[in-house]
Design a protein around this motif. Structure first.
Motif, PDB file in Angstrom:
ATOM      1  N   PHE A 123       0.837  -1.200   0.000  1.00 31.54           N
ATOM      2  CA  PHE A 123       0.000   0.000   0.000  1.00 31.54           C
ATOM      3  C   PHE A 123       0.868   1.245   0.000  1.00 31.54           C
ATOM      4  CE2 PHE A 123       1.049  -0.482   4.442  1.00 31.54           C
ATOM      5  CZ  PHE A 123       1.126   0.814   4.927  1.00 31.54           C
ATOM      6  N   VAL A 124       0.251   2.358  -0.350  1.00 25.93           N
ATOM      7  CA  VAL A 124       0.866   3.676  -0.206  1.00 25.93           C
ATOM      8  C   VAL A 124      -0.154   4.597   0.444  1.00 25.93           C
ATOM      9  CG1 VAL A 124       2.502   3.500  -2.128  1.00 25.93           C
ATOM     10  CG2 VAL A 124       0.172   4.321  -2.553  1.00 25.93           C
ATOM     11  N   ILE A 125       0.339   5.661   1.052  1.00 25.09           N
ATOM     12  CA  ILE A 125      -0.513   6.660   1.693  1.00 25.09           C
ATOM     13  C   ILE A 125      -0.443   7.957   0.894  1.00 25.09           C
ATOM     14  CG2 ILE A 125      -0.975   7.997   3.782  1.00 25.09           C
ATOM     15  CD1 ILE A 125      -1.517   5.077   4.167  1.00 25.09           C
ATOM     16  N   GLY A 126      -1.601   8.460   0.466  1.00 22.32           N
ATOM     17  CA  GLY A 126      -1.639   9.672  -0.335  1.00 22.32           C
ATOM     18  C   GLY A 126      -1.228  10.910   0.449  1.00 22.32           C
ATOM     19  N   ASP A 127      -0.660  11.883  -0.280  1.00 21.80           N
ATOM     20  CA  ASP A 127      -0.329  13.171   0.332  1.00 21.80           C
ATOM     21  C   ASP A 127      -1.103  14.321  -0.296  1.00 21.80           C
ATOM     22  OD1 ASP A 127       0.858  13.478  -2.136  1.00 21.80           O
ATOM     23  OD2 ASP A 127       2.918  13.556  -1.384  1.00 21.80           O
ATOM     24  N   GLY A 128      -2.027  13.965  -1.214  1.00 26.81           N
ATOM     25  CA  GLY A 128      -2.847  14.989  -1.863  1.00 26.81           C
ATOM     26  C   GLY A 128      -2.160  15.665  -3.025  1.00 26.81           C
ATOM     27  N   LYS A 129      -0.892  15.335  -3.294  1.00 25.58           N
ATOM     28  CA  LYS A 129      -0.148  15.992  -4.378  1.00 25.58           C
ATOM     29  C   LYS A 129       0.505  15.002  -5.345  1.00 25.58           C
ATOM     30  CE  LYS A 129       2.379  17.931  -1.287  1.00 25.58           C
ATOM     31  NZ  LYS A 129       3.476  18.697  -0.638  1.00 25.58           N
ATOM     32  N   SER A 130       0.980  13.866  -4.816  1.00 23.63           N
ATOM     33  CA  SER A 130       1.754  12.927  -5.613  1.00 23.63           C
ATOM     34  C   SER A 130       0.872  11.865  -6.257  1.00 23.63           C
ATOM     35  CB  SER A 130       2.809  12.240  -4.737  1.00 23.63           C
ATOM     36  OG  SER A 130       3.615  13.192  -4.077  1.00 23.63           O
ATOM     37  N   THR A 131       1.284  11.387  -7.417  1.00 22.70           N
ATOM     38  CA  THR A 131       0.588  10.272  -8.062  1.00 22.70           C
ATOM     39  C   THR A 131       0.942   8.977  -7.334  1.00 22.70           C
ATOM     40  OG1 THR A 131       2.401   9.794  -9.598  1.00 22.70           O
ATOM     41  CG2 THR A 131       0.771  11.451 -10.288  1.00 22.70           C
ATOM     42  N   ILE A 132       0.177   7.938  -7.597  1.00 18.56           N
ATOM     43  CA  ILE A 132       0.476   6.639  -6.996  1.00 18.56           C
ATOM     44  C   ILE A 132       1.862   6.178  -7.418  1.00 18.56           C
ATOM     45  CG2 ILE A 132      -0.159   4.192  -7.013  1.00 18.56           C
ATOM     46  CD1 ILE A 132      -3.082   5.057  -7.118  1.00 18.56           C
ATOM     47  N   GLU A 133       2.226   6.407  -8.661  1.00 15.56           N
ATOM     48  CA  GLU A 133       3.553   6.023  -9.142  1.00 15.56           C
ATOM     49  C   GLU A 133       4.647   6.737  -8.351  1.00 15.56           C
ATOM     50  OE1 GLU A 133       5.866   5.323 -13.351  1.00 15.56           O
ATOM     51  OE2 GLU A 133       4.359   6.921 -13.253  1.00 15.56           O
ATOM     52  N   GLN A 134       4.465   8.024  -8.106  1.00 11.06           N
ATOM     53  CA  GLN A 134       5.447   8.783  -7.334  1.00 11.06           C
ATOM     54  C   GLN A 134       5.514   8.292  -5.887  1.00 11.06           C
ATOM     55  OE1 GLN A 134       3.772  12.653  -8.155  1.00 11.06           O
ATOM     56  NE2 GLN A 134       5.366  13.144  -9.671  1.00 11.06           N
ATOM     57  N   LEU A 135       4.366   7.981  -5.317  1.00  6.27           N
ATOM     58  CA  LEU A 135       4.323   7.471  -3.944  1.00  6.27           C
ATOM     59  C   LEU A 135       5.040   6.127  -3.840  1.00  6.27           C
ATOM     60  CD1 LEU A 135       0.615   8.371  -3.117  1.00  6.27           C
ATOM     61  CD2 LEU A 135       2.648   9.459  -2.128  1.00  6.27           C
ATOM     62  N   ILE A 136       4.892   5.297  -4.865  1.00  2.48           N
ATOM     63  CA  ILE A 136       5.589   4.006  -4.897  1.00  2.48           C
ATOM     64  C   ILE A 136       7.097   4.230  -4.906  1.00  2.48           C
ATOM     65  CG2 ILE A 136       6.102   2.013  -6.363  1.00  2.48           C
ATOM     66  CD1 ILE A 136       3.158   1.955  -7.141  1.00  2.48           C
ATOM     67  N   ASP A 137       7.554   5.178  -5.723  1.00  2.68           N
ATOM     68  CA  ASP A 137       8.993   5.460  -5.796  1.00  2.68           C
ATOM     69  C   ASP A 137       9.532   5.930  -4.446  1.00  2.68           C
ATOM     70  OD1 ASP A 137       9.090   4.764  -8.470  1.00  2.68           O
ATOM     71  OD2 ASP A 137       8.826   6.820  -9.194  1.00  2.68           O
ATOM     72  N   VAL A 138       8.778   6.795  -3.766  1.00  2.00           N
ATOM     73  CA  VAL A 138       9.200   7.307  -2.458  1.00  2.00           C
ATOM     74  C   VAL A 138       9.273   6.179  -1.440  1.00  2.00           C
ATOM     75  CG1 VAL A 138       8.529   8.780  -0.516  1.00  2.00           C
ATOM     76  CG2 VAL A 138       8.349   9.653  -2.851  1.00  2.00           C
TER      77      VAL A 138
END
Length: 286
Positions: A123-138
């Motif tokens: 899973f990833v947790i949204g920050d309201g700004k990043s895409t799911i792909e970006q969240l995965i990278d982080v």
């Protein structure tokens, strides 16, 4: 497999090889477990669904690391599909009732609670700004910096993930809302990117500790990795919530207990010293 323990005799390991064996033992010991059956003919699973309703779980009778498992199954179309893929792993298949709750691996050794992990699907947790792909990278970068590889695995962005996201109307370019939890795949195993959290075992009520120790006694084992789902959580008395014991692992994968994504890894050396001193019958015979 590297990281799997080897502290039970051959006879104990033989008694824990299938889901059917575990269910029969649970029933014998009065341990709460999911209603289910083993089938070869798919129409038996369809009949089970008509009797017990959805959601359900489909999994091979013999497997490990959640391979070939599918859940939660909410309709007959998903049921047929899950049966097909589960039988790619093993011809005899398990259908069980599904409980939505907290998924745990509890390791009990020599009559003591050795370690408790809560397990999470990728899973990833949204920050309201990043895409799911970006969240995965982080998240993958965080796991790398924490030194979790190769025990843990990076989150994936391939067809498996995109297909799962599509079911929720999402894709890799979707921007989740702040603090939104986005599940990337249904399985809680490590291979698709699942992670674990260390639970302070001192927080377990005595009733829960006794229950897990009773399971160890039931299988006459030195050590077991016990998989259980608890509706409200393991720090609450099991008598006050729905609980389903899934299976036991006679060679639990202990390496993951040293690589939690959340919580602090415990020093389990005392338990390993006690286990290493045991005289195991036919430890290297499989």
């Amino acid at each position: 497999m590297d990281g799997c323990s080897n502290y039970n005799s051959l006879s104990v390991r033989k008694s824990c090889r299938s889901k059917e064996q575990a269910r029969n033992k649970f029933k014998q010991g009065g341990i709460a477990h999911a209603q289910g059956l083993i089938f070869f003919n798919p129409f038996k699973a369809i009949k089970f669904a008509k009797q017990h309703g959805f959601p359900l779980v489909i999994k091979p009778n013999v497997s490990g690391f959640s391979r070939g498992s599918h859940f939660p199954i909410r309709n007959y179309k998903e049921l047929w599909k899950a049966i097909f893929f589960a039988k790619c792993w093993w011809p005899f298949t398990v259908v069980e009732q599904y409980l939505q709750g907290h998924n745990y691996r509890v390791v009990v050794a020599n009559g003591k609670i050795m370690s408790v992990l809560e397990r999470y699907a990728p899973f990833v947790i949204g920050d309201g700004k990043s895409t799911i792909e970006q969240l995965i990278d982080v998240e993958n970068k965080t796991r790398e910096e924490m030194g979790l590889y190769p025990c843990m695995h990076p989150l994936q962005k391939g067809p498996q993930t995109t297909s799962f996201l599509k079911k929720s109307g999402y894709d890799l370019q979707t921007v989740p809302t702040k603090n939104e939890n986005v599940t990337l795949f249904y399985r809680i195993s490590l291979a698709p990117g699942g992670v674990v959290e260390v639970i302070d075992k001192s927080l377990l009520p005595e009733a829960n500790k006794t229950l897990f120790k009773d399971v160890l006694k039931l299988f006459d084992a030195n050590i077991l990795g016990i998989d259980v789902i608890m509706e409200k959580g393991i720090t609450l008395d099991h008598n006050e919530q729905k609980v389903i014991f899934l299976e036991v692992n006679s060679r639990p994968y202990l390496k993951m207990h040293s690589y939690p994504r959340y919580g602090k890894a415990e020093d389990l050396s005392v338990h390993f010293d006690e286990l290493d001193s045991l005289d195991i019958s036919q430890p290297d015979t499989y």
